[in-house]
Design a protein around this motif. Structure first.
Motif, mmCIF file in Angstrom:
data_model
loop_
_atom_site.group_PDB
_atom_site.id
_atom_site.type_symbol
_atom_site.label_atom_id
_atom_site.label_comp_id
_atom_site.label_asym_id
_atom_site.label_seq_id
_atom_site.Cartn_x
_atom_site.Cartn_y
_atom_site.Cartn_z
ATOM 1 N N UNK A 1 0.782 -1.232 0.000
ATOM 2 C CA UNK A 1 0.000 0.000 0.000
ATOM 3 C C UNK A 1 0.814 1.282 0.000
ATOM 4 N N UNK A 2 2.149 1.242 0.101
ATOM 5 C CA UNK A 2 2.896 2.486 0.275
ATOM 6 C C UNK A 2 2.705 3.448 -0.877
ATOM 7 N N UNK A 3 2.651 2.923 -2.093
ATOM 8 C CA UNK A 3 2.526 3.797 -3.251
ATOM 9 C C UNK A 3 1.171 4.503 -3.263
ATOM 10 N N UNK A 4 0.115 3.765 -2.935
ATOM 11 C CA UNK A 4 -1.218 4.363 -2.888
ATOM 12 C C UNK A 4 -1.302 5.416 -1.784
ATOM 13 N N UNK A 5 -0.709 5.124 -0.627
ATOM 14 C CA UNK A 5 -0.755 6.079 0.478
ATOM 15 C C UNK A 5 0.048 7.337 0.146
ATOM 16 N N UNK A 6 1.188 7.175 -0.489
ATOM 17 C CA UNK A 6 1.968 8.343 -0.904
ATOM 18 C C UNK A 6 1.190 9.168 -1.916
ATOM 19 N N UNK A 7 0.515 8.503 -2.845
ATOM 20 C CA UNK A 7 -0.284 9.219 -3.841
ATOM 21 C C UNK A 7 -1.397 10.013 -3.178
ATOM 22 N N UNK A 8 -2.067 9.415 -2.188
ATOM 23 C CA UNK A 8 -3.131 10.134 -1.483
ATOM 24 C C UNK A 8 -2.577 11.327 -0.715
ATOM 25 N N UNK A 9 -1.429 11.154 -0.112
ATOM 26 C CA UNK A 9 -0.799 12.249 0.634
ATOM 27 C C UNK A 9 -0.514 13.430 -0.288
ATOM 28 N N UNK A 10 0.154 13.172 -1.401
ATOM 29 C CA UNK A 10 0.544 14.253 -2.311
ATOM 30 C C UNK A 10 -0.682 14.852 -3.000
ATOM 31 N N UNK A 11 -1.595 14.005 -3.440
ATOM 32 C CA UNK A 11 -2.781 14.502 -4.142
ATOM 33 C C UNK A 11 -3.620 15.398 -3.242
ATOM 34 N N UNK A 12 -3.820 14.990 -1.987
ATOM 35 C CA UNK A 12 -4.637 15.802 -1.084
ATOM 36 C C UNK A 12 -3.923 17.095 -0.721
ATOM 37 N N UNK A 13 -2.598 17.040 -0.565
ATOM 38 C CA UNK A 13 -1.840 18.263 -0.297
ATOM 39 C C UNK A 13 -1.989 19.257 -1.453
ATOM 40 N N UNK A 14 -1.891 18.774 -2.680
ATOM 41 C CA UNK A 14 -2.041 19.654 -3.840
ATOM 42 C C UNK A 14 -3.459 20.189 -3.946
ATOM 43 N N UNK A 15 -4.435 19.348 -3.668
ATOM 44 C CA UNK A 15 -5.833 19.782 -3.738
ATOM 45 C C UNK A 15 -6.077 20.953 -2.796
ATOM 46 N N UNK A 16 -5.604 20.837 -1.567
ATOM 47 C CA UNK A 16 -5.841 21.890 -0.586
ATOM 48 C C UNK A 16 -4.973 23.110 -0.881
ATOM 49 N N UNK A 17 -3.698 22.889 -1.195
ATOM 50 C CA UNK A 17 -2.811 24.009 -1.488
ATOM 51 C C UNK A 17 -3.339 24.850 -2.638
ATOM 52 N N UNK A 18 -3.613 24.223 -3.765
ATOM 53 C CA UNK A 18 -3.996 24.964 -4.965
ATOM 54 C C UNK A 18 -5.462 25.381 -4.930
ATOM 55 N N UNK A 19 -6.310 24.535 -4.352
ATOM 56 C CA UNK A 19 -7.722 24.896 -4.277
ATOM 57 C C UNK A 19 -7.977 26.049 -3.334
ATOM 58 N N UNK A 20 -7.424 25.975 -2.134
ATOM 59 C CA UNK A 20 -7.647 27.043 -1.153
ATOM 60 C C UNK A 20 -6.913 28.318 -1.570
ATOM 61 N N UNK A 21 -5.827 28.199 -2.333
ATOM 62 C CA UNK A 21 -5.138 29.399 -2.827
ATOM 63 C C UNK A 21 -6.084 30.287 -3.625
ATOM 64 N N UNK A 22 -7.070 29.675 -4.263
ATOM 65 C CA UNK A 22 -8.026 30.465 -5.038
ATOM 66 C C UNK A 22 -8.951 31.285 -4.148
ATOM 67 N N UNK A 23 -8.948 31.020 -2.847
ATOM 68 C CA UNK A 23 -9.789 31.762 -1.913
ATOM 69 C C UNK A 23 -9.069 32.940 -1.269
ATOM 70 N N UNK A 24 -7.801 33.130 -1.590
ATOM 71 C CA UNK A 24 -7.086 34.269 -1.027
ATOM 72 C C UNK A 24 -7.759 35.571 -1.461
ATOM 73 N N UNK A 25 -7.828 36.539 -0.570
ATOM 74 C CA UNK A 25 -8.515 37.797 -0.906
ATOM 75 C C UNK A 25 -7.916 38.473 -2.132
ATOM 76 N N UNK A 26 -8.774 39.112 -2.906
ATOM 77 C CA UNK A 26 -8.364 39.848 -4.101
ATOM 78 C C UNK A 26 -8.528 41.337 -3.808
ATOM 79 N N UNK A 27 -7.418 42.055 -3.680
ATOM 80 C CA UNK A 27 -7.454 43.482 -3.328
ATOM 81 C C UNK A 27 -8.259 43.724 -2.056
#
Length: 253
Positions: A17-43
């Motif tokens: 399972x290590x490969x699947x768990x690593x994939x979930x770790x990285x995928x979820x980190x990217x989802x939150x990092x890039x998705x929530x970045x779109x919520x940063x205030x604009x001006x």
């Protein structure tokens, strides 16, 4: 059980399972990092709903393509719960999936805070989930409804895959669905659909009294939708065609 057998079992589990768990770790980190970045205030003003809808949708498209072959690209405890209830993932791997999803989400949000420290000053809450135009109970119901739609899509895709019906556009369908659901529910509940996505800002910025909404709603909606699909909506297996010798002959009396 002897210690050597126990350690062998753990080693075997992680080899599997290590490969699947690593994939979930990285995928979820990217989802939150890039998705929530779109919520940063604009001006100084809150980001319009279009930003998170499209950002989360497009990131899902990319992650499904990149990490789907390794782990299924759940990125969401509600999706993992659906996989368990649909008997596509055993309980122990599912628990590990959820743990790495929570860790990945926290790492992703922490990286966003490190990249934009000026945004996260004082008591300002950025990227968290909270009920909008409705109260907490109604928000939980909205989250349940939105996540139920996502779970039904997952069940349908898994069933088609089981029958050998590969869909090259499946990542686009997931991305468009996520975008549409965020558009539909964003004003009412902020449209999390994902306990891990809500957990990370809560951990790093302080829990709110209504954080329960983003666990009870998505997990409840996922469970109900998956059980509905499994026991009522799933098409019955197609009966095999009769062989020529099994067909009645016209000249028989």
């Amino acid at each position: 059980m002897p210690a050597n057998e126990s350690s062998t079992g753990v080693a075997s589990f992680f080899r599997r399972w290590w490969r699947a768990l690593l994939a979930e770790l990285v995928a979820t980190a990217l989802l939150v990092l890039l998705g929530v970045a779109s919520l940063l205030p604009v001006n100084g003003a809150p980001a319009p709903l279009t930003h998170p809808a499209l950002a989360f949708g497009f990131v899902v498209v990319a992650n499904v393509e990149a990490f789907g072959p390794a782990s299924g690209a759940h990125m969401n405890p509600a999706v993992t719960l659906a996989a368990v209830l649909d008997r596509r993932l055993a309980l122990l791997p599912a628990v590990c999936y959820v743990l790495v999803q929570l860790l990945g989400a926290t790492l992703g949000f922490g990286l966003l805070m490190a990249l934009t420290p000026e945004t996260f000053v004082g008591d300002v809450i950025v990227g968290g989930n909270a009920p909008g135009s409705v109260g907490p109970v109604a928000a939980a119901a909205v989250e349940a409804l939105l996540t139920a739609v996502l779970a039904l899509l997952c069940c349908g895709v898994w069933r088609a895959h089981e029958q050998g019906k590969e869909d090259p556009a499946v990542s686009i369908k997931f991305g468009l669905t996520i975008a549409g659901l965020i558009y539909a529910g964003g004003v009412m509940s902020s449209a999390s659909l994902n306990p891990a996505r809500s957990f990370a800002p809560a951990v790093l910025q302080g829990f709110r009294a209504d954080h329960w909404v983003y666990w009870v709603g998505p997990l409840g909606g996922s469970a109900l939708a998956t059980l509905l699909h499994r026991h009522a909506l799933r098409p019955s297996p197609t009966a095999p065609l009769a062989q020529p010798e099994e067909l009645p002959l016209n000249d028989k009396p």
